[in-house]
Design a protein around this motif. Structure first.
Motif, PDB file in Angstrom:
ATOM      1  N   GLY A 192       0.792  -1.218   0.000  1.00  0.00           N
ATOM      2  CA  GLY A 192       0.000   0.000   0.000  1.00  0.00           C
ATOM      3  C   GLY A 192       0.821   1.264   0.000  1.00  0.00           C
ATOM      4  N   LEU A 193       2.125   1.159  -0.318  1.00  0.00           N
ATOM      5  CA  LEU A 193       2.969   2.340  -0.367  1.00  0.00           C
ATOM      6  C   LEU A 193       2.971   2.937  -1.763  1.00  0.00           C
ATOM      7  N   ALA A 194       3.139   4.238  -1.861  1.00  0.00           N
ATOM      8  CA  ALA A 194       3.206   4.889  -3.171  1.00  0.00           C
ATOM      9  C   ALA A 194       4.518   4.556  -3.834  1.00  0.00           C
ATOM     10  N   GLY A 195       4.506   4.526  -5.163  1.00  0.00           N
ATOM     11  CA  GLY A 195       5.720   4.197  -5.916  1.00  0.00           C
ATOM     12  C   GLY A 195       6.878   5.113  -5.591  1.00  0.00           C
ATOM     13  N   PRO A 196       6.722   6.474  -5.668  1.00  0.00           N
ATOM     14  CA  PRO A 196       7.829   7.383  -5.367  1.00  0.00           C
ATOM     15  C   PRO A 196       8.375   7.215  -3.962  1.00  0.00           C
ATOM     16  N   ALA A 197       7.471   6.987  -3.005  1.00  0.00           N
ATOM     17  CA  ALA A 197       7.946   6.804  -1.627  1.00  0.00           C
ATOM     18  C   ALA A 197       8.764   5.543  -1.495  1.00  0.00           C
ATOM     19  N   ALA A 198       8.313   4.471  -2.188  1.00  0.00           N
ATOM     20  CA  ALA A 198       9.050   3.214  -2.135  1.00  0.00           C
ATOM     21  C   ALA A 198      10.427   3.379  -2.724  1.00  0.00           C
ATOM     22  N   ALA A 199      10.492   4.080  -3.863  1.00  0.00           N
ATOM     23  CA  ALA A 199      11.789   4.287  -4.508  1.00  0.00           C
ATOM     24  C   ALA A 199      12.701   5.122  -3.632  1.00  0.00           C
ATOM     25  N   GLN A 200      12.107   6.125  -2.942  1.00  0.00           N
ATOM     26  CA  GLN A 200      12.908   6.995  -2.091  1.00  0.00           C
ATOM     27  C   GLN A 200      13.470   6.231  -0.904  1.00  0.00           C
ATOM     28  N   ASP A 201      12.707   5.301  -0.368  1.00  0.00           N
ATOM     29  CA  ASP A 201      13.124   4.561   0.813  1.00  0.00           C
ATOM     30  C   ASP A 201      14.058   3.409   0.472  1.00  0.00           C
ATOM     31  N   ALA A 202      14.088   3.001  -0.784  1.00  0.00           N
ATOM     32  CA  ALA A 202      14.914   1.860  -1.176  1.00  0.00           C
ATOM     33  C   ALA A 202      16.391   2.203  -1.090  1.00  0.00           C
ATOM     34  N   LEU A 203      17.195   1.192  -0.781  1.00  0.00           N
ATOM     35  CA  LEU A 203      18.650   1.353  -0.847  1.00  0.00           C
ATOM     36  C   LEU A 203      19.072   1.234  -2.300  1.00  0.00           C
ATOM     37  N   LYS A 204      19.814   2.207  -2.779  1.00  0.00           N
ATOM     38  CA  LYS A 204      20.317   2.163  -4.149  1.00  0.00           C
ATOM     39  C   LYS A 204      21.627   1.375  -4.169  1.00  0.00           C
ATOM     40  N   ILE A 205      21.624   0.275  -4.910  1.00  0.00           N
ATOM     41  CA  ILE A 205      22.801  -0.593  -4.991  1.00  0.00           C
ATOM     42  C   ILE A 205      23.292  -0.604  -6.428  1.00  0.00           C
ATOM     43  N   GLY A 206      24.514  -0.168  -6.644  1.00  0.00           N
ATOM     44  CA  GLY A 206      25.093  -0.159  -7.983  1.00  0.00           C
ATOM     45  C   GLY A 206      25.698  -1.504  -8.343  1.00  0.00           C
ATOM     46  N   ALA A 207      25.565  -1.881  -9.605  1.00  0.00           N
ATOM     47  CA  ALA A 207      26.159  -3.123 -10.112  1.00  0.00           C
ATOM     48  C   ALA A 207      26.788  -2.838 -11.460  1.00  0.00           C
ATOM     49  N   VAL A 208      28.092  -3.057 -11.559  1.00  0.00           N
ATOM     50  CA  VAL A 208      28.843  -2.793 -12.782  1.00  0.00           C
ATOM     51  C   VAL A 208      29.495  -4.073 -13.263  1.00  0.00           C
ATOM     52  N   GLY A 209      29.304  -4.425 -14.511  1.00  0.00           N
ATOM     53  CA  GLY A 209      29.926  -5.624 -15.057  1.00  0.00           C
ATOM     54  C   GLY A 209      29.689  -5.703 -16.549  1.00  0.00           C
ATOM     55  N   PRO A 210      30.357  -6.621 -17.226  1.00  0.00           N
ATOM     56  CA  PRO A 210      30.205  -6.740 -18.674  1.00  0.00           C
ATOM     57  C   PRO A 210      28.853  -7.346 -19.071  1.00  0.00           C
ATOM     58  N   LYS A 211      28.166  -6.666 -19.959  1.00  0.00           N
ATOM     59  CA  LYS A 211      27.043  -7.242 -20.682  1.00  0.00           C
ATOM     60  C   LYS A 211      27.409  -7.397 -22.152  1.00  0.00           C
ATOM     61  N   THR A 212      28.481  -6.722 -22.539  1.00  0.00           N
ATOM     62  CA  THR A 212      29.049  -6.847 -23.876  1.00  0.00           C
ATOM     63  C   THR A 212      30.567  -6.961 -23.734  1.00  0.00           C
ATOM     64  N   GLY A 213      31.252  -7.332 -24.815  1.00  0.00           N
ATOM     65  CA  GLY A 213      32.697  -7.488 -24.763  1.00  0.00           C
ATOM     66  C   GLY A 213      33.101  -8.907 -24.407  1.00  0.00           C
ATOM     67  N   PRO A 214      34.408  -9.191 -24.385  1.00  0.00           N
ATOM     68  CA  PRO A 214      34.906 -10.560 -24.212  1.00  0.00           C
ATOM     69  C   PRO A 214      34.471 -11.257 -22.931  1.00  0.00           C
ATOM     70  N   LYS A 246      13.284  -1.774   7.835  1.00  0.00           N
ATOM     71  CA  LYS A 246      13.532  -2.618   6.672  1.00  0.00           C
ATOM     72  C   LYS A 246      13.481  -1.765   5.403  1.00  0.00           C
ATOM     73  N   ARG A 247      14.519  -1.895   4.576  1.00  0.00           N
ATOM     74  CA  ARG A 247      14.572  -1.130   3.328  1.00  0.00           C
ATOM     75  C   ARG A 247      14.838  -2.071   2.159  1.00  0.00           C
ATOM     76  N   MET A 248      13.979  -1.987   1.151  1.00  0.00           N
ATOM     77  CA  MET A 248      14.158  -2.768  -0.060  1.00  0.00           C
ATOM     78  C   MET A 248      15.426  -2.313  -0.775  1.00  0.00           C
ATOM     79  N   VAL A 249      15.873  -3.104  -1.743  1.00  0.00           N
ATOM     80  CA  VAL A 249      17.023  -2.696  -2.554  1.00  0.00           C
ATOM     81  C   VAL A 249      16.580  -2.442  -3.990  1.00  0.00           C
ATOM     82  N   GLU A 250      17.157  -1.424  -4.555  1.00  0.00           N
ATOM     83  CA  GLU A 250      16.963  -1.062  -5.961  1.00  0.00           C
ATOM     84  C   GLU A 250      18.317  -1.211  -6.646  1.00  0.00           C
TER      85      GLU A 250
END
Length: 400
Positions: free
Chosen positions: A18-40, A72-76
């Motif tokens: 029952g949470l609003a989308g923007p509020a959920a996104a604001q409360d989420a932990l932002k987790i960066g992920a960097v890796g190859p999707k192209t290349g060798p 508790k915080r979701m991850v994005e």
């Protein structure tokens, strides 16, 4: 450098509550992920890295999120394709830190890309628990970058496992003392070859062929033909996924079939056995797992159920374990303050999917799998620096 945001269960579960989308996104932990999707290295990352990012985010959000000081915080997940280019890895990590304002960033895929981006992780204070980096520079790197940790161990240990297995096979009368050795001309392959040469010599092996090839090489027939002409008792390749497959295929074509045939990264991939079938039986490769253990079986079942793919038999579980360590450190510190989380990692042990993890000069326990082998359709660990569950190596009986 391409960006892709995955809200996954973070958004869906928040909306269900029952949470609003923007509020959920604001409360989420932002987790960066960097890796190859192209290349060798895209093929390797598609097996070992990206599915475990998906699985970890799923597991965290399904459980209600990460507990940060009682909330508790979701991850994005914010994903970037670094195109197997160290410059792009650096730019992606910097963008995550400065523009996306990621709370935390998962370590990249591959030795060279981790080493290249370590200064940026350090500059912005992000803890960096690597899962696919192998180096004898651990002491030096952790001195420069105190928040950089390693789960796969060092080059000397990995190479030493191969020397150990070949020595045991020689003592059993299964092979002789001549070795053909090749390596990909990348940080991983160069360091492994340099670590292996003196160990082979000390163990009484004769390297009768020693060659390297550029990352991304398409035609590996000259490498295999050169090795075959040397008539070795054992073939050892410090290879990355595309060349692991290419070298094996060319060895079959050329008839290079020593009783000890070793290729490195990707030998442990289920796709390796899928592609080569019965011919994969007896092939030695980097890493391994205690394949018969309940912990790995449970993890593998969840991995397949969530991602639709099987994990590899080496670095997949450490990748997931590295994300578990980050999660446990955030919860243990009770904050998203990066310095506090980094300090928690440094001063605590962790119970993970690959077992207990403690630190020795930022290296995990100094206990890790070094060599595995395809036996009965499963890539089983045959040598390690202290892990339980190893099985004896067997001579290869050709490519039939």
């Amino acid at each position: 450098m391409k960006r892709r945001e995955l809200f996954g269960l973070a958004a869906s579960m928040a909306l269900a509550a029952g949470l609003a989308g923007p509020a959920a996104a604001q409360d989420a932990l932002k987790i960066g992920a960097v890796g190859p999707k192209t290349g060798p290295l895209a093929g390797g990352a598609a097996v070992t890295f990206w599915p475990n990012v998906q699985l970890w985010a799923h597991d965290v959000n399904e459980a209600g999120g990460i507990d940060v000081g009682g909330t508790k915080r979701m991850v994005e997940i914010i994903e970037y394709d670094d195109q197997t280019n160290p410059g792009e890895t650096i730019k992606a990590v910097q963008r995550l830190a400065t523009q996306d304002e990621a709370d935390f960033i998962l370590a990249p895929y591959g030795t060279g890309l981790n080493i290249a981006s370590a200064p940026i992780f350090e500059r912005y204070g992000y803890p960096m628990v690597t899962h696919t980096a192998i180096s004898d520079q651990i002491e030096d790197l952790s001195g420069k970058f105190p928040n950089m940790y390693f789960l796969l161990g060092g080059a000397t240990g990995l190479a030493g496992g191969v020397v150990e297995v070949l020595s045991q096979m020689r003592e059993a009368g299964e092979i002789g003392s001549s070795v053909a050795m090749v390596n990909v001309a990348d940080a991983f392959g160069i360091e492994l070859a340099e670590a292996a040469r003196p160990q082979f010599e000390a163990a009484g092996f004769d390297i009768v062929y020693d060659s390297s090839y550029p990352l991304g090489t398409q035609d590996l027939s000259p490498v295999i033909n050169g090795a075959k002409d040397a008539n070795p008792d054992a073939f050892v390749a410090w290879s990355y996924p595309p060349d692991t497959f290419g070298l094996t295929e060319q060895a079959q074509i050329a008839g290079l079939a020593p009783k000890a045939f070793y290729t490195a990264v990707a030998t442990a991939f289920p796709a390796y056995a899928g592609r080569f079938g019965a011919a994969a039986e007896g092939v030695l490769g980097a890493g391994g797992v205690y394949a018969d253990g309940d912990a790995f079986k449970d993890y593998a079942a969840r991995h397949e159920a969530v991602t639709g793919a099987k994990p590899d038999y080496w670095a997949s579980a450490p990748a997931y374990a590295s994300f578990q360590i980050l999660q446990m450190a955030i919860e243990g510190a009770g904050t998203t303050d990066k310095a506090a989380v980094a300090e928690y990692i440094a001063n605590n042990d962790f119970d993970t999917v690959i077992g207990p993890i403690s630190w020795d000069e930022n290296n995990s326990n100094a206990e890790y799998w070094t060599v595995g082998q395809w036996q009965g359709g499963v890539f089983k660990g045959v040598a390690s620096t202290g892990r339980d569950g190893a099985v004896p190596a067997q001579p290869k009986t050709g490519w039939e």
